[in-house]
Scaffold this motif. Structure first.
Motif, mmCIF file in Angstrom:
data_model
loop_
_atom_site.group_PDB
_atom_site.id
_atom_site.type_symbol
_atom_site.label_atom_id
_atom_site.label_comp_id
_atom_site.label_asym_id
_atom_site.label_seq_id
_atom_site.Cartn_x
_atom_site.Cartn_y
_atom_site.Cartn_z
ATOM 1 N N TYR A 172 0.842 -1.207 0.000
ATOM 2 C CA TYR A 172 0.000 0.000 0.000
ATOM 3 C C TYR A 172 0.872 1.250 0.000
ATOM 4 N N LEU A 173 0.372 2.286 -0.661
ATOM 5 C CA LEU A 173 0.995 3.606 -0.657
ATOM 6 C C LEU A 173 0.238 4.519 0.299
ATOM 7 N N ILE A 174 0.949 5.232 1.155
ATOM 8 C CA ILE A 174 0.330 6.223 2.048
ATOM 9 C C ILE A 174 1.036 7.551 1.817
ATOM 10 N N ASN A 175 0.307 8.521 1.307
ATOM 11 C CA ASN A 175 0.905 9.827 1.027
ATOM 12 C C ASN A 175 -0.187 10.885 0.922
ATOM 13 N N ASN A 176 0.240 12.135 0.920
ATOM 14 C CA ASN A 176 -0.686 13.248 0.712
ATOM 15 C C ASN A 176 -0.841 13.519 -0.778
ATOM 16 N N GLU A 177 -2.070 13.834 -1.185
ATOM 17 C CA GLU A 177 -2.345 14.172 -2.578
ATOM 18 C C GLU A 177 -3.008 15.536 -2.652
ATOM 19 N N LEU A 178 -2.607 16.306 -3.650
ATOM 20 C CA LEU A 178 -3.147 17.650 -3.821
ATOM 21 C C LEU A 178 -4.567 17.567 -4.377
ATOM 22 N N ILE A 179 -5.493 18.273 -3.740
ATOM 23 C CA ILE A 179 -6.878 18.346 -4.216
ATOM 24 C C ILE A 179 -7.081 19.650 -4.987
ATOM 25 N N THR A 180 -6.842 20.762 -4.337
ATOM 26 C CA THR A 180 -6.794 22.073 -4.988
ATOM 27 C C THR A 180 -5.493 22.737 -4.563
ATOM 28 N N SER A 181 -5.257 23.943 -5.047
ATOM 29 C CA SER A 181 -4.007 24.624 -4.703
ATOM 30 C C SER A 181 -3.900 24.935 -3.214
ATOM 31 N N SER A 182 -5.006 24.862 -2.503
ATOM 32 C CA SER A 182 -4.986 25.177 -1.070
ATOM 33 C C SER A 182 -5.463 24.028 -0.189
ATOM 34 N N THR A 183 -5.726 22.874 -0.769
ATOM 35 C CA THR A 183 -6.173 21.723 0.029
ATOM 36 C C THR A 183 -5.474 20.450 -0.433
ATOM 37 N N TYR A 184 -5.245 19.559 0.513
ATOM 38 C CA TYR A 184 -4.672 18.250 0.203
ATOM 39 C C TYR A 184 -5.331 17.225 1.109
ATOM 40 N N GLU A 185 -5.128 15.955 0.778
ATOM 41 C CA GLU A 185 -5.764 14.877 1.539
ATOM 42 C C GLU A 185 -4.823 13.689 1.624
ATOM 43 N N THR A 186 -4.819 13.025 2.782
ATOM 44 C CA THR A 186 -3.992 11.836 2.965
ATOM 45 C C THR A 186 -4.721 10.622 2.393
ATOM 46 N N LYS A 187 -4.031 9.873 1.516
ATOM 47 C CA LYS A 187 -4.645 8.743 0.821
ATOM 48 C C LYS A 187 -3.899 7.448 1.146
ATOM 49 N N ILE A 188 -4.664 6.355 1.165
ATOM 50 C CA ILE A 188 -4.087 5.004 1.230
ATOM 51 C C ILE A 188 -4.534 4.281 -0.031
ATOM 52 N N ARG A 189 -3.574 3.885 -0.867
ATOM 53 C CA ARG A 189 -3.912 3.208 -2.121
ATOM 54 C C ARG A 189 -3.195 1.861 -2.201
ATOM 55 N N GLU A 190 -3.910 0.864 -2.707
ATOM 56 C CA GLU A 190 -3.295 -0.454 -2.881
ATOM 57 C C GLU A 190 -2.491 -0.466 -4.168
ATOM 58 N N LEU A 191 -1.202 -0.713 -4.057
ATOM 59 C CA LEU A 191 -0.325 -0.772 -5.231
ATOM 60 C C LEU A 191 -0.284 -2.177 -5.820
ATOM 61 N N LEU A 192 -0.146 -3.175 -4.968
ATOM 62 C CA LEU A 192 -0.139 -4.575 -5.392
ATOM 63 C C LEU A 192 -0.907 -5.404 -4.364
ATOM 64 N N PRO A 193 -1.627 -6.445 -4.801
ATOM 65 C CA PRO A 193 -1.824 -6.830 -6.204
ATOM 66 C C PRO A 193 -2.721 -5.834 -6.932
ATOM 67 N N LEU A 194 -2.453 -5.647 -8.199
ATOM 68 C CA LEU A 194 -3.217 -4.694 -8.998
ATOM 69 C C LEU A 194 -4.618 -5.231 -9.233
ATOM 70 N N GLU A 195 -5.603 -4.362 -9.082
ATOM 71 C CA GLU A 195 -7.001 -4.721 -9.308
ATOM 72 C C GLU A 195 -7.505 -4.004 -10.549
ATOM 73 N N PRO A 196 -7.372 -4.622 -11.731
ATOM 74 C CA PRO A 196 -7.848 -3.952 -12.945
ATOM 75 C C PRO A 196 -9.361 -3.767 -12.905
ATOM 76 N N LYS A 197 -9.816 -2.642 -13.410
ATOM 77 C CA LYS A 197 -11.256 -2.400 -13.455
ATOM 78 C C LYS A 197 -11.861 -3.213 -14.584
ATOM 79 N N ALA A 198 -13.121 -3.606 -14.412
ATOM 80 C CA ALA A 198 -13.802 -4.414 -15.424
ATOM 81 C C ALA A 198 -14.039 -3.587 -16.671
ATOM 82 N N SER A 199 -13.688 -4.130 -17.836
ATOM 83 C CA SER A 199 -13.923 -3.441 -19.103
ATOM 84 C C SER A 199 -15.331 -3.716 -19.584
#
Length: 292
Positions: A172-199
């Protein structure tokens, strides 16, 4: 608290003014860096999203269990890639990431899972070095000279190898992501295993008319490693942009607070000076009366 003389108060006001000049300059520097970071970020996001979409389309042609980076297994070991800054003076920027990571670690450990850490940023390294956790790798001063695809390719190779060799079952990745130029949010994203979206069926039919060379598996394997490397790069770019935004806001608030403090101490100075003048006048009047 001892009563300050007008001279001491004046010295204090001058010190606050000097601090305000510094915070104002730091705000302008952060604003300039933020604009550059935003341009890089806005160029990075579309590529990352398109790469994920392409992997999702290709993954429908193969058995996901046959590819080591797509295989899902029982989660016993978890790697957390925690991205913080190297410097402070950015408000709650670093503490938000560290609190989120620590909460996630405790949650995983309560489920009986082993947690390993990959740390990027001096603040994260200093926070976790005495916590008794297994630190696989740690990196400092990345944002100055090494925030590039060469570094993330090296790190992506380490991450992929650990997953393929079953040293970890999820990353998992844990980091801050920019939302707007004055706001950001801490995110937790799964890097592996990759979950491809259904086509969609339509997209499946469109893709089926193409011949993929050298083979679907080889193309997907190359794209998956490229995707991992680029997701790590994007996370660094996101964190860098969010850091500049947080520092700009923190320095703006500090500048405003310094202005308020100057106004408050100026009032105190004026009162102290008036008291001193009144005391001197009383002494003069008393002395004159005594002479009479």
């Amino acid at each position: 608290m001892a009563k300050l003389s007008p001279r001491d108060i004046k010295r204090k006001i001058n010190g606050i003014k000097n601090t305000r000049r510094i915070t104002s300059a730091m705000k302008m520097v952060s604003a300039a860096k933020l604009r550059k970071a935003q341009n890089l970020l806005y160029a990075t996001r579309p590529y990352s999203e398109k790469l994920y979409e392409l992997i999702s389309d290709l993954s429908i042609y193969i058995d996901r269990e046959s590819h080591p980076l797509l295989a899902k297994r029982e989660v016993k070991n978890v790697d957390l890639i925690v991205i913080t800054a190297d410097r402070g003076l950015a408000g709650a920027f670093n503490s938000n990431v560290l609190k989120t990571a620590w909460r996630e670690i405790q949650n995983l450990q309560s489920q009986g899972k082993t947690v390993n850490l990959i740390l990027i940023g001096r603040k994260g390294v200093n926070f976790f070095k005495n916590k008794g956790l297994n630190i696989v790798a740690s990196y400092e001063d990345i944002y100055r000279n090494q925030m590039n695809l060469s570094f993330t390719s090296m790190l992506g190779g380490i991450v992929s190898s650990r997953f393929i060799e079953e040293k970890t079952d999820a990353i998992y990745l844990i980091n801050n992501e920019l939302i707007t130029s004055s706001t950001y949010e801490t995110k937790i994203r799964e890097l592996l295993p990759l979950e491809p979206k259904a086509s969609s069926p339509k997209k499946y039919d469109e893709m089926s008319i193409y011949n993929i060379e050298p083979s679907k598996e080889e193309v997907l394997d190359s794209l998956l490693q490229r995707y991992i490397n680029f997701q790590l790069y994007r996370a660094l770019v996101e964190s860098s942009a969010a850091e500049h935004s947080a520092r700009m806001i923190a320095m703006d608030n500090a500048t405003k607070n310094a202005g308020e403090a100057i106004r408050k101490w100026t009032i105190i100075f004026n009162k102290a000076r008036q008291e001193a003048i009144t005391t001197e006048l009383i002494d003069i009047i008393n002395a004159a009366e005594a002479i009479k």
